[in-house]
Design a protein around this motif. Structure first.
Motif, PDB file in Angstrom:
ATOM      1  N   SER A   1     -64.707  56.803  10.704  1.00  0.00           N
ATOM      2  CA  SER A   1     -65.232  56.759  11.892  1.00  0.00           C
ATOM      3  C   SER A   1     -64.040  57.090  13.146  1.00  0.00           C
ATOM      4  CB  SER A   1     -65.629  55.090  12.355  1.00  0.00           C
ATOM      5  OG  SER A   1     -66.452  54.643  11.542  1.00  0.00           O
TER       6      SER A   1
ATOM      7  N   PRO B   1     -70.069  53.358   7.430  1.00  0.00           N
ATOM      8  CA  PRO B   1     -71.006  52.886   8.497  1.00  0.00           C
ATOM      9  C   PRO B   1     -72.187  53.251   8.595  1.00  0.00           C
ATOM     10  CG  PRO B   1     -69.493  54.581   9.081  1.00  0.00           C
ATOM     11  CD  PRO B   1     -69.149  54.355   7.599  1.00  0.00           C
TER      12      PRO B   1
ATOM     13  N   TRP C   1     -74.046  54.962  10.790  1.00  0.00           N
ATOM     14  CA  TRP C   1     -74.284  56.471  10.953  1.00  0.00           C
ATOM     15  C   TRP C   1     -73.969  57.381   9.659  1.00  0.00           C
ATOM     16  CZ3 TRP C   1     -70.136  59.843  10.720  1.00  0.00           C
ATOM     17  CH2 TRP C   1     -68.775  59.211  10.639  1.00  0.00           C
TER      18      TRP C   1
END
Length: 727
Positions: free
Chosen positions: A218, A614, A616
Motif C-alpha cells: 500500500s 488489501p 484493491w
C-alpha cells in the motif's frame, strides 16, 4: 462427355451435388499421389495454382541451422526457475525423493504436451493464434490468451533481469558492496546501520540499497530511479535481440544458451571445494520417502514441469513454426525435455553445495552469539559454572561442544529455559531453511560469494549467467507475442517489436517503485498459473478430441516419416487431460484454502512478515486471472453465434508430396467443420450442396459418392471441394 460418365449420370439424377475440383480432375490423366502438386484457392485465379509449398517456405523465416533452433528452445525452457525454483522445491519436498514424482510427471505430462506444441507449430507453420484458429476456430481464444499471459509474464520477468543488471555492474569492485554492513555517524561515533546489524549485509543491500523497499504494497514510495534505468537497459537488450525476429534472436542464443552451463560447471567445481559443501549435497540427496505420499508434492512437481518447459505460452509453437516440415520434432521434444531436467539437477547441486557452505558459516555465527549469551549469564550468576562441561573452551567453541552445553542447560533449567533466549544452533535447521527466488539469488548466493577467493569475478559470472538465462526466456516469451500477432495481422516486425517493448517498459514502471517487489510477487504467483493451466487443457482437447488423435497421429507419421509411439496416443487422449484437470482443480482449491498474501520487509523489525493483500490489490489479482482467461470464452461466443468472422473466407490448400498446407484465414463459419475439424456439420440445412471428396490411394475407386458432406484422405487430410459456381 460420355453418357456413361458419372458426371453425366448425375445431371439426370435428383441428387443435389456440386462438382468439386477433385471430380473434374478425375477425368484427366491419372494423378501420381506422391508426386502431384494440387493447389486449390478459393477466390483466386488459377494462374496461382503452381504456387506451392516452396513459396510458403520461402516467405517464412527459417532457422539457420538445427543447432540454432535447439539452443533457442533450450534457452527458452531453461530459465531462472531452473536455478532458483527447482532447488527450493527439491529441498522442501523430500530432497532426492522429489525427483521421482518430477520425473514421472515429466514423462506423462511434460514430454507429450511439449511434443504436441512442437508438432502443431511445425505442421501449421504459424504462431499460437494461427495454429488454434486452424485446428478449431471456436477455440481460437487459446492463442490470444497465450499472448496475454506472455505479456504479463514478460512485464515482471524483465524486472528480474533489471535487478541482475544492477548487481552485475555493482560486482566490479572489491570488496563487494554487500560484503559488510555500512557505517552511519551517530554524533562523533560511527555505528553499524541498525537494519543491517539486525539482519545481514546481503539482506540489507537487497532490500535497502537495491529495492529501497516500502513496508507494504500500500506504500508506493515513488519510483526507484536506479531500478528504472536498469529496466530500461533490460528492455533495450530484449528489443535489440528481437528486432529482426529469429535472424537476430537466433544468433543471441548461441551465447545466452551456452554461457549459463559454463558458469554452472565452474560454480559446481568451486562449490565442491568449499567447507560444508558435502553437507549441503548430502542433505539434498537424503530422500524423505514419506513426502512422496503427499498430494501437495505432486501438485508442485506438476506445476514445475508445466512451467519449466514453457507450455501454453506460445513460445514453443512460435520457435517450431520456423522449422522445416520434415524436421524430427519428436527427437527435439525428448532432447530439450531431458536437458531441461538435467540442467535443474545441475543447478540444484550447485545451489546445495553453496547453501551447505553458507549453513556452516551461519551455524558458526549462531554458536558464537549464543556462547556470548551464556558467558553473560555465567558472569551474572544466572547460570552456575557447574553446568558447563569441563572440556568446553569458550575461545575455541565447536558446534558439538555448544550442543552438549545447550542440552545440559535445557535439562537443568527446564522451567525457565525459554527466558534465557538460547538457540539450538543445529546445522540441519540451517539447511532446512527454504530459500527460493530472489531470496536465493540476491541474498543467499551473494552472501556465499563474499567468502569466495576473487569474489568479484564469481559475482560477475553469476549475474551474467542470470542475465543470459533471463534473456533466453524473454526472447521465447516475446516470440509468443510477436510471432502470432505478425502472422495474423501482418504488421511490420520491427515497428511492432519496438512498440511492444516501449509499451511494456511504460507499464512495467509499476514494478520499479519502492513497493514494486510486491507486485512482482503478485504477478508471479497469480497472473499465469491458472490461465495457463486452462490454456494447455484446451490445447490438449482441441488436438486430441476435436481435431482427432488418430488423424493427428497420421499427419505426424507423414510429416516425420515414422509413426510416433502409441504412448503419445493415450497420453494425449486420456492421461494428460485428466492430470491437467486435476492440477487445475488443485490450484483452485489452493487459492481458496490459502488466502492470497505476500512477504513484506518491515524496516523497523529488519525482518520479513507475511501480510494479506488489501482489497484493491485483491481486485487487481482477480482482474489478472480474468483478463488472461477472457479471450477463451469471448472468442468462442463470438464465433459460435457468428458475431464475428472466424477469419476464413478464402481457403488455400497446397497438396504436395503427400502433405497438405492450408491457409484458412478466411473460411466461412459453416465450412470450418468440413475443412478443419473433419466433423459432420450441424443438422441445419447447409446453403451448399453435398460435396464429393477424393479419398486418396487407399480408396477402392478414385471417385465415390460420400454419404457425409465431407470426406477424408487416406492420409487423414481433407480436400476442400470447390463448387462449380466458383470455377
Amino acid at each position: 462427355m460420355p453418357k456413361n460418365s458419372k458426371v453425366t449420370q448425375r445431371e439426370h439424377s435428383s441428387e443435389h451435388v456440386t462438382e468439386s475440383v477433385a471430380d473434374l480432375l478425375a477425368h484427366q490423366e491419372p494423378v501420381d499421389y506422391k508426386r502431384s502438386v494440387l493447389n486449390v484457392t478459393g477466390g483466386e485465379g488459377w494462374d496461382k495454382q503452381k504456387e506451392g509449398e516452396e513459396d510458403l517456405d520461402a516467405e517464412r523465416p527459417a532457422w539457420n541451422s538445427k543447432l540454432q533452433y535447439i539452443l533457442a528452445q533450450i534457452g527458452y525452457s531453461v530459465g531462472l526457475g531452473n536455478v532458483w525454483r527447482f532447488p527450493y522445491l527439491c529441498q522442501k519436498n523430500g530432497g532426492g525423493a522429489y525427483l521421482v514424482p518430477y520425473l514421472v510427471l515429466l514423462v506423462i505430462i511434460g514430454l507429450p504436451l511439449f511434443f504436441l506444441e512442437l508438432a502443431v507449430g511445425q505442421r501449421i507453420r504459424r504462431g499460437s493464434i494461427g495454429v488454434w484458429n486452424y485446428i478449431c476456430p471456436r477455440l481460437g481464444g487459446i492463442g490470444y490468451a497465450s499472448c496475454l499471459v506472455c505479456f504479463f509474464v514478460g512485464l515482471y520477468y524483465n524486472v528480474i533481469i533489471g535487478w541482475s543488471i544492477f548487481y552485475f555492474f555493482k560486482s566490479f569492485q572489491y570488496p563487494l558492496p554487500w560484503s559488510e554492513c555500512p557505517l552511519v555517524k551517530n554524533g562523533s561515533v560511527a555505528v553499524v546501520e541498525t537494519e543491517c546489524e539486525r539482519s545481514s549485509a546481503t539482506t540489507y543491500f537487497w532490500y535497502r540499497e537495491t529495492l529501497d523497499i516500502s513496508n507494504s504494497i500500500s506504500e508506493s514510495g515513488g519510483l526507484n530511479w536506479k531500478m528504472t534505468l536498469c529496466l530500461l537497459v533490460a528492455w533495450s537488450l530484449v528489443g535489440l535481440a528481437m528486432i529482426k525476429g529469429i535472424q537476430s534472436s537466433g544468433k543471441v542464443m548461441y551465447f545466452s544458451s551456452l554461457f549459463p552451463y559454463l558458469v554452472l560447471v565452474c560454480f559446481l567445481v568451486r562449490g565442491l571445494l568449499l567447507r560444508g559443501a558435502v553437507d549441503g549435497i548430502m542433505h539434498m540427496f537424503t530422500p524423505k520417502l514419506d513426502k512422496m505420499l503427499d498430494p501437495q508434492v505432486w501438485r508442485e512437481a506438476a506445476t514445475q514441469v508445466f512451467f519449466a518447459l514453457g507450455l501454453g505460452f506460445g513460445g514453443v509453437i512460435a520457435f517450431s513454426s520456423y522449422n522445416k516440415q520434415d524436421n524430427n520434432c519428436h527427437f527435439d521434444a525428448t532432447l530439450v525435455s531431458f536437458i531441461n531436467f538435467f540442467t535443474s539437477v545441475l543447478a540444484t547441486l550447485v545451489v546445495f553445495a553453496v547453501l551447505g557452505f553458507k549453513a556452516n558459516i551461519m551455524n558458526e555465527k549462531c554458536v558464537v552469539e549464543n556462547a556470548e549469551k551464556i558467558l553473560g549469564y555465567l558472569n551474572t550468576n544466572v547460570l552456575s559454572h557447574d553446568l558447563i562441561p569441563p572440556h568446553v573452551n569458550f575461545s575455541h567453541l565447536t558446534a558439538k561442544d555448544y550442543n552438549e552445553m545447550y542440552r545440559v542447560i535445557m535439562t537443568v533449567k527446564e522451567g525457565h529455559f525459554k527466558e534465557l533466549g538460547l538457540d539450538p544452533c543445529l546445522l540441519e535447521d540451517e539447511l532446512n531453511k527454504s530459500v527460493q527466488g530472489t531470496g536465493l539469488a540476491f541474498i543467499a548466493f551473494t552472501e556465499a560469494m563474499t567468502h569466495f577467493p576473487a569474489s568479484p569475478f564469481w559475482s560477475v559470472m553469476f549475474f551474467l549467467m542470470l542475465i543470459n538465462l533471463g534473456l533466453g526466456s524473454m526472447i521465447g516469451t516475446m516470440s509468443g507475442i510477436t510471432t502470432p500477432i505478425i502472422d495474423t495481422f501482418k504488421v511490420r516486425k520491427e515497428v511492432f517489436t519496438v512498440g511492444c517493448c516501449i509499451f511494456a517498459f511504460l507499464v512495467g514502471l509499476i514494478f520499479v517503485q519502492r513497493s514494486g517487489n510486491y507486485f512482482v510477487t503478485m504477478f508471479d504467483d497469480y497472473s499465469a498459473t491458472l490461465p495457463l493451466t486452462v490454456v494447455v487443457i484446451l490445447e490438449n482437447i482441441a488436438v486430441a478430441w476435436i481435431y482427432g488423435t488418430k488423424k493427428f497421429m497420421q499427419e505426424l507419421t507423414e510429416m516425420l516419416g515414422f509413426r510416433p509411439y502409441q504412448f503419445y496416443y493415450y497420453t494425449w487422449k486420456y492421461v494428460s487431460p485428466i492430470c491437467m484437470a486435476v492440477l487445475m482443480t488443485a490450484s483452485i482449491i489452493q487459492l481458496g484454502v490459502s488466502p492470497p498474501g505476500y512477504s513484506a520487509w518491515i524496516r523497523e523489525e529488519a525482518a520479513e512478515k507475511f501480510l494479506f493483500y488489501p482489497t484493491w490489490a485483491m481486485a487487481i489479482l482477480i482482474s489478472l486471472i480474468i483478463l488472461a482467461s477472457l479471450p477463451l470464452p469471448l472468442v468462442f461466443i463470438l464465433r459460435q453465434f457468428h458475431l464475428v468472422s472466424d477469419g476464413s473466407n478464402a481457403l488455400s490448400v497446397t497438396y504436395k508430396k503427400g502433405r497438405m498446407m492450408k491457409d484458412i484465414s478466411n473460411l466461412e463459419d459453416n465450412d470450418e467443420t468440413r475443412f478443419i475439424l473433419s466433423k459432420v456439420p450441424s443438422e441445419t440445412p447447409s446453403p451448399m450442396p453435398t460435396h464429393r471428396s477424393y479419398l486418396g490411394p487407399g480408396s477402392n475407386s478414385p471417385m465415390e459418392m460420400s454419404s457425409a458432406p465431407n470426406g477424408r484422405y487416406g492420409s487423414g487430410y481433407l480436400l476442400a471441394s470447390t463448387p462449380e459456381s466458383e470455377l
